[in-house]
Structures are given as C-alpha cells and as structure tokens.
Scaffold this motif. Structure first.
Motif, PDB file in Angstrom:
ATOM      1  N   TRP A 111       0.855  -1.095   0.075  1.00  0.00           N
ATOM      2  CA  TRP A 111       0.008  -0.009  -0.036  1.00  0.00           C
ATOM      3  C   TRP A 111       0.838   1.254   0.119  1.00  0.00           C
ATOM      4  O   TRP A 111       1.859   1.072   0.511  1.00  0.00           O
ATOM      5  CB  TRP A 111      -1.041  -0.098   1.035  1.00  0.00           C
ATOM      6  CG  TRP A 111      -0.480   0.350   2.495  1.00  0.00           C
ATOM      7  CD1 TRP A 111      -0.026   1.447   3.076  1.00  0.00           C
ATOM      8  CD2 TRP A 111      -0.353  -0.660   3.713  1.00  0.00           C
ATOM      9  NE1 TRP A 111       0.605   1.372   4.351  1.00  0.00           N
ATOM     10  CE2 TRP A 111       0.225  -0.024   4.579  1.00  0.00           C
ATOM     11  CE3 TRP A 111      -0.929  -1.837   3.651  1.00  0.00           C
ATOM     12  CZ2 TRP A 111       0.297  -0.588   6.097  1.00  0.00           C
ATOM     13  CZ3 TRP A 111      -0.727  -2.708   5.210  1.00  0.00           C
ATOM     14  CH2 TRP A 111      -0.182  -1.680   5.950  1.00  0.00           C
ATOM     15  N   ASN A 112       0.419   2.225  -0.564  1.00  0.00           N
ATOM     16  CA  ASN A 112       1.189   3.551  -0.649  1.00  0.00           C
ATOM     17  C   ASN A 112       0.097   4.843  -0.169  1.00  0.00           C
ATOM     18  O   ASN A 112      -0.854   4.994  -1.216  1.00  0.00           O
ATOM     19  CB  ASN A 112       1.790   3.909  -2.037  1.00  0.00           C
ATOM     20  CG  ASN A 112       2.625   4.949  -2.182  1.00  0.00           C
ATOM     21  OD1 ASN A 112       2.721   5.611  -1.038  1.00  0.00           O
ATOM     22  ND2 ASN A 112       3.260   5.107  -3.003  1.00  0.00           N
ATOM     23  N   VAL A 113       0.008   5.277   0.704  1.00  0.00           N
ATOM     24  CA  VAL A 113      -0.872   6.425   1.205  1.00  0.00           C
ATOM     25  C   VAL A 113      -0.164   7.685   0.935  1.00  0.00           C
ATOM     26  O   VAL A 113       0.980   7.862   1.827  1.00  0.00           O
ATOM     27  CB  VAL A 113      -1.188   6.251   2.760  1.00  0.00           C
ATOM     28  CG1 VAL A 113      -2.244   7.292   3.006  1.00  0.00           C
ATOM     29  CG2 VAL A 113      -1.942   4.709   2.972  1.00  0.00           C
ATOM     30  N   ALA A 117      -4.448  13.034   4.952  1.00  0.00           N
ATOM     31  CA  ALA A 117      -4.304  13.195   6.257  1.00  0.00           C
ATOM     32  C   ALA A 117      -3.886  11.952   6.868  1.00  0.00           C
ATOM     33  O   ALA A 117      -3.247  11.569   8.081  1.00  0.00           O
ATOM     34  CB  ALA A 117      -5.663  13.569   6.928  1.00  0.00           C
ATOM     35  N   LEU A 118      -4.261  10.702   6.396  1.00  0.00           N
ATOM     36  CA  LEU A 118      -4.016   9.442   6.720  1.00  0.00           C
ATOM     37  C   LEU A 118      -2.551   9.093   6.638  1.00  0.00           C
ATOM     38  O   LEU A 118      -2.024   8.705   7.706  1.00  0.00           O
ATOM     39  CB  LEU A 118      -4.743   8.376   6.116  1.00  0.00           C
ATOM     40  CG  LEU A 118      -4.510   7.140   6.475  1.00  0.00           C
ATOM     41  CD1 LEU A 118      -4.779   6.826   7.880  1.00  0.00           C
ATOM     42  CD2 LEU A 118      -5.061   6.117   5.348  1.00  0.00           C
ATOM     43  N   SER A 119      -1.909   9.648   5.744  1.00  0.00           N
ATOM     44  CA  SER A 119      -0.383   9.620   5.500  1.00  0.00           C
ATOM     45  C   SER A 119       0.305  10.207   6.886  1.00  0.00           C
ATOM     46  O   SER A 119       1.295   9.470   7.450  1.00  0.00           O
ATOM     47  CB  SER A 119       0.108  10.152   4.499  1.00  0.00           C
ATOM     48  OG  SER A 119       1.533  10.200   4.339  1.00  0.00           O
ATOM     49  N   SER A 120      -0.326  11.222   7.144  1.00  0.00           N
ATOM     50  CA  SER A 120       0.323  12.217   8.194  1.00  0.00           C
ATOM     51  C   SER A 120       0.331  11.157   9.525  1.00  0.00           C
ATOM     52  O   SER A 120       1.081  11.384  10.489  1.00  0.00           O
ATOM     53  CB  SER A 120      -0.277  13.698   8.272  1.00  0.00           C
ATOM     54  OG  SER A 120       0.000  14.330   7.099  1.00  0.00           O
ATOM     55  N   THR A 189       3.209   2.817   8.705  1.00  0.00           N
ATOM     56  CA  THR A 189       3.824   3.298   7.684  1.00  0.00           C
ATOM     57  C   THR A 189       2.845   3.872   6.505  1.00  0.00           C
ATOM     58  O   THR A 189       1.965   2.953   6.093  1.00  0.00           O
ATOM     59  CB  THR A 189       4.782   2.311   6.996  1.00  0.00           C
ATOM     60  OG1 THR A 189       5.570   2.835   6.271  1.00  0.00           O
ATOM     61  CG2 THR A 189       4.244   1.055   6.949  1.00  0.00           C
ATOM     62  N   PRO A 190       3.188   4.816   5.909  1.00  0.00           N
ATOM     63  CA  PRO A 190       2.426   5.316   4.646  1.00  0.00           C
ATOM     64  C   PRO A 190       2.625   4.445   3.492  1.00  0.00           C
ATOM     65  O   PRO A 190       1.730   4.312   2.685  1.00  0.00           O
ATOM     66  CB  PRO A 190       2.835   6.884   4.624  1.00  0.00           C
ATOM     67  CG  PRO A 190       3.395   7.426   5.565  1.00  0.00           C
ATOM     68  CD  PRO A 190       3.908   6.081   6.303  1.00  0.00           C
ATOM     69  N   VAL A 191       3.846   3.982   3.405  1.00  0.00           N
ATOM     70  CA  VAL A 191       4.138   3.053   2.346  1.00  0.00           C
ATOM     71  C   VAL A 191       4.694   1.705   2.888  1.00  0.00           C
ATOM     72  O   VAL A 191       5.769   1.382   3.370  1.00  0.00           O
ATOM     73  CB  VAL A 191       5.532   3.488   1.438  1.00  0.00           C
ATOM     74  CG1 VAL A 191       5.861   2.675   0.229  1.00  0.00           C
ATOM     75  CG2 VAL A 191       5.175   4.904   1.033  1.00  0.00           C
ATOM     76  N   MET A 192       3.922   0.544   2.600  1.00  0.00           N
ATOM     77  CA  MET A 192       4.342  -0.778   3.058  1.00  0.00           C
ATOM     78  C   MET A 192       4.482  -1.448   1.823  1.00  0.00           C
ATOM     79  O   MET A 192       3.959  -1.943   1.067  1.00  0.00           O
ATOM     80  CB  MET A 192       2.924  -1.373   3.600  1.00  0.00           C
ATOM     81  CG  MET A 192       3.122  -2.771   4.087  1.00  0.00           C
ATOM     82  SD  MET A 192       4.448  -3.018   5.655  1.00  0.00           S
ATOM     83  CE  MET A 192       3.347  -2.617   7.090  1.00  0.00           C
ATOM     84  N   THR A 193       5.948  -1.981   1.777  1.00  0.00           N
ATOM     85  CA  THR A 193       6.327  -2.709   0.971  1.00  0.00           C
ATOM     86  C   THR A 193       6.535  -4.254   1.407  1.00  0.00           C
ATOM     87  O   THR A 193       6.055  -4.539   2.489  1.00  0.00           O
ATOM     88  CB  THR A 193       7.788  -2.452   0.450  1.00  0.00           C
ATOM     89  OG1 THR A 193       8.590  -2.777   1.841  1.00  0.00           O
ATOM     90  CG2 THR A 193       8.008  -1.058   0.267  1.00  0.00           C
TER      91      THR A 193
END
Length: 232
Positions: A111-113, A117-120, A189-193
């Motif tokens: 996922w990549n947010v 606001a969710l990313s923050s 995490t905003p970016v989950m690899t």
C-alpha cells in the motif's frame, strides 16, 4: 581496576545500543539513505526471502536465549555477573547491526498512502511508537534495563539488587507497553512494501512468543504480585 574496566565496558555497550536504536528508527522508517528496510543493495538473489528470515531469526534466537534464566546461570560462570546485562545489550545490538547491514529490500508495494491526512497520521503513529518504547524504559528503570546500573554499582563496590515490581503510567493500562510501542512503530507506515510487511509480521510474531517467555520469568521473580497484574 577491574571495576573501572567493567564500568567502561558498560558505557561502551550502552552507547552502541543507543546508536543502534536511533539507526533502527531511520532503518524502519526509511529515513537513512541509502540503507533502509526498502533501499540499498538487493543482490538479485532468488534467496532474498530466506536471507531476511535468517537475519530476523538470528536476532530472535539471540535475544530470547540470552534472556532466559537457565542461560544466565550458565553464562555467568563465564561472564562476570556485573557485566552480564551489558553483554546481553551488546550482543543484541550486534545482531541488529548484522540485520541492518545484510537486509535485502523487497520493494514491491503493498500500500502507498500519499498526500492525505491518513499519511500524516501514520507518520505520527510511527514516531509515537518509538516514543512509547523509549519513555517506557525510563518509567521502569532504563539504566538497569541496559546494564548501566549494574556496572555503576560495581564501580562503587555496592551490591546490585533486582528492582521491585512497579506499574507506572503506561503500565497501568497496558501489560507490555514496550512491545506495543514496537508493534505500532513497525506497522504504522504510509508505504508498506513486501520487505517491510515481512519484517512487521515476523517481529510481531516474535513479540507475541517472547511475551509468553518473559511472563514466565516475571512470575518466577515477582510471584503473586505479577499474577495479580496479569489478571488486572
């Protein structure tokens, strides 16, 4: 002279730990380029998954076995009791450094947010998790937990006694605040690899197992006081 050497050893072990802890924040959060959980040498190997699992297993095995009472009874016949905790901290730091160095990124995105606001919120939760971990150690006894108190008392020729069971602040609401802090930090995490997901699943699984082992030791140390805490 021996006590001074022990004290210096404890200080060095602690500084290595603290540097490793700070690096871990950057590693997991992708704040320390070029080597983080999602960046750096990939190696092009088909065995990336196995390599990363072996690295995670190395830390888990070291961290768990050296913390057990049966191991400490044997280990302190070789390593002086005054520096047993500092040695445990040092070995744990080395296991983490090995993991950081040899970790192979698995950069496919789950996922990549972005720019929301969710990313923050996820970023704030990430740092909140690490804050809970660090402050939680000070609430119980940071210096005893990482071996400094033991070597300081040795330097002063005073006997070390295990701390009493206390439940300050976080511990009144959560049974294992440090573990909770780690779980928050690993998952927020905003970016989950794929690599980060592997790390989060493996460390969470290890934490859930380690809690069971740790609670056995806590019950043996604190008896009914800890059993009451578990029930509450």
């Amino acid at each position: 002279m021996k006590r001074s050497i022990f004290f210096l050893y404890g200080i060095i072990s602690y500084l290595i730990f603290f540097a490793t802890f700070l690096y871990a924040i950057g590693f997991v959060g992708n704040y320390i380029e070029p080597k983080t959980i999602d960046s750096g040498f990939q190696g092009g190997s088909n065995a990336i998954l196995i390599i990363n699992l072996l690295l995670l297993s190395l830390f888990a095995i070291q961290h768990s076995i050296m913390a057990r009472q049966w191991f400490k009874k044997w280990w302190t016949k070789i390593v002086p009791r005054e520096i047993e905790r500092s040695t445990y901290v040092l070995f744990s730091s080395i296991a983490l450094i090995v993991l950081f160095y040899f970790w192979r990124p698995m950069p496919d995105v789950i996922w990549n947010v972005q720019k929301t606001a969710l990313s923050s919120i996820l970023t704030v939760l990430f740092f909140l998790g690490w804050f809970i971990v660090l402050t939680g150690t000070y609430l119980i006894n940071h210096f005893e937990l990482f071996g400094l108190q033991q070597v300081y008392l040795s330097l002063k020729n005073r006997e070390f006694t295990y701390p009493k069971f206390v439940t300050p602040f976080y511990y009144k609401f959560v049974r294992h605040p440090l573990m909770l802090g780690f779980i928050i930090a690993f998952w927020a995490t905003p970016v989950m690899t794929v690599g980060h997901l592997l790390f989060s699943i493996a460390t969470t699984g290890y934490i859930l197992i380690a809690i069971q082992l740790e609670e056995r030791d806590l019950v043996s140390f604190h008896g009914e006081a800890y059993r009451r805490y578990q029930r509450e």
